[in-house]
Scaffold this motif. Sequence first.
Motif, short mmCIF file in Angstrom:
data_model
loop_
_atom_site.label_atom_id
_atom_site.label_comp_id
_atom_site.label_asym_id
_atom_site.label_seq_id
_atom_site.Cartn_x
_atom_site.Cartn_y
_atom_site.Cartn_z
N ARG A 92 0.84 -1.21 0.00
CA ARG A 92 0.00 0.00 0.00
C ARG A 92 0.87 1.25 0.00
O ARG A 92 0.59 2.21 -0.73
CB ARG A 92 -0.92 -0.01 1.22
N THR A 93 1.93 1.25 0.79
CA THR A 93 2.84 2.40 0.84
C THR A 93 3.47 2.63 -0.53
O THR A 93 3.55 3.76 -1.01
CB THR A 93 3.94 2.17 1.90
N ALA A 94 3.91 1.56 -1.17
CA ALA A 94 4.51 1.67 -2.50
C ALA A 94 3.50 2.26 -3.50
O ALA A 94 3.87 3.09 -4.33
CB ALA A 94 5.00 0.31 -2.98
N GLN A 95 2.25 1.86 -3.39
CA GLN A 95 1.23 2.37 -4.31
C GLN A 95 1.00 3.86 -4.09
O GLN A 95 0.90 4.63 -5.06
CB GLN A 95 -0.09 1.62 -4.12
N VAL A 96 0.95 4.31 -2.84
CA VAL A 96 0.75 5.73 -2.54
C VAL A 96 1.91 6.55 -3.09
O VAL A 96 1.72 7.60 -3.71
CB VAL A 96 0.57 5.96 -1.03
N ILE A 97 3.13 6.05 -2.90
CA ILE A 97 4.31 6.76 -3.41
C ILE A 97 4.28 6.81 -4.94
O ILE A 97 4.52 7.85 -5.54
CB ILE A 97 5.61 6.10 -2.90
N ALA A 98 3.97 5.67 -5.57
CA ALA A 98 3.92 5.62 -7.03
C ALA A 98 2.85 6.55 -7.57
O ALA A 98 3.04 7.21 -8.60
CB ALA A 98 3.68 4.19 -7.49
N ASP A 99 1.71 6.65 -6.88
CA ASP A 99 0.64 7.54 -7.32
C ASP A 99 1.05 9.00 -7.27
O ASP A 99 0.50 9.84 -7.99
CB ASP A 99 -0.61 7.33 -6.46
N SER A 100 2.05 9.34 -6.44
CA SER A 100 2.51 10.72 -6.34
C SER A 100 3.32 11.13 -7.58
O SER A 100 3.50 12.31 -7.83
CB SER A 100 3.39 10.90 -5.10
N GLY A 101 3.83 10.13 -8.30
CA GLY A 101 4.68 10.42 -9.46
C GLY A 101 6.12 10.00 -9.25
O GLY A 101 6.90 9.94 -10.19
N ALA A 102 6.49 9.74 -8.01
CA ALA A 102 7.84 9.26 -7.71
C ALA A 102 7.90 7.76 -7.97
O ALA A 102 6.89 7.07 -7.92
CB ALA A 102 8.19 9.55 -6.24
N ALA A 103 9.08 7.28 -8.26
CA ALA A 103 9.26 5.83 -8.42
C ALA A 103 9.47 5.24 -7.04
O ALA A 103 9.92 5.91 -6.11
CB ALA A 103 10.48 5.54 -9.29
N VAL A 104 9.16 3.98 -6.90
CA VAL A 104 9.38 3.30 -5.61
C VAL A 104 9.86 1.89 -5.88
O VAL A 104 9.36 1.20 -6.76
CB VAL A 104 8.11 3.32 -4.73
N LEU A 105 10.91 1.51 -5.17
CA LEU A 105 11.44 0.15 -5.25
C LEU A 105 11.63 -0.35 -3.83
O LEU A 105 11.84 0.44 -2.90
CB LEU A 105 12.76 0.11 -6.00
#
Length: 167
Positions: free
Chosen positions: A104-117
């Motif tokens: 869920r955290t990764a999805q929120v970050i990705a939705d912001s426009g930033a990449a997340v790994l």
Amino acid sequence: GRVGGRLWTVRADPDDEDAHTSGLLPLSRFFGVTLVEGESGSPFMASARSDAHARVLVVRATRGAARRVGRALDEAGGDDALARIVVVLMEERPGEDRGFDAGRTAQVIADSGAAVLRLTHDRHVAQGTVVRPRRIRESTHRTVLAVAAEALERAIDGSAHHDPRGR
């Protein structure tokens, strides 16, 4: 000064906004990667952040760290800045925060426009001593390469190319 094989360090006054632009930035062309560390609110860090081609934020996979990175993304300065940020959720200890929902955290970050790994726990890296490349897990090597590739892609064109599943 030189602190190791292919590793140099430069100290700067955190209150000197011009130290990055006039001191470190001209030197950075001689290095493939420049790591800038300091307090996020300092004038030096603000200057470094505005001059960066891409930013990689490495945070522990905990609820507290997720809140802090969320605030950092809110303060990033708009879609252009977010498109140049890569967030790495690092699991320092297995199951460190049982209430942390990495997906869920990764999805929120990705939705912001930033990449997340996500970087899963690696016992050798977590020891906090000298890192020996041959002892690092293969999945850690792959993740580090993916972070580098994502940062380079974002530095070149600022695209919001991200994996919505946070891999």
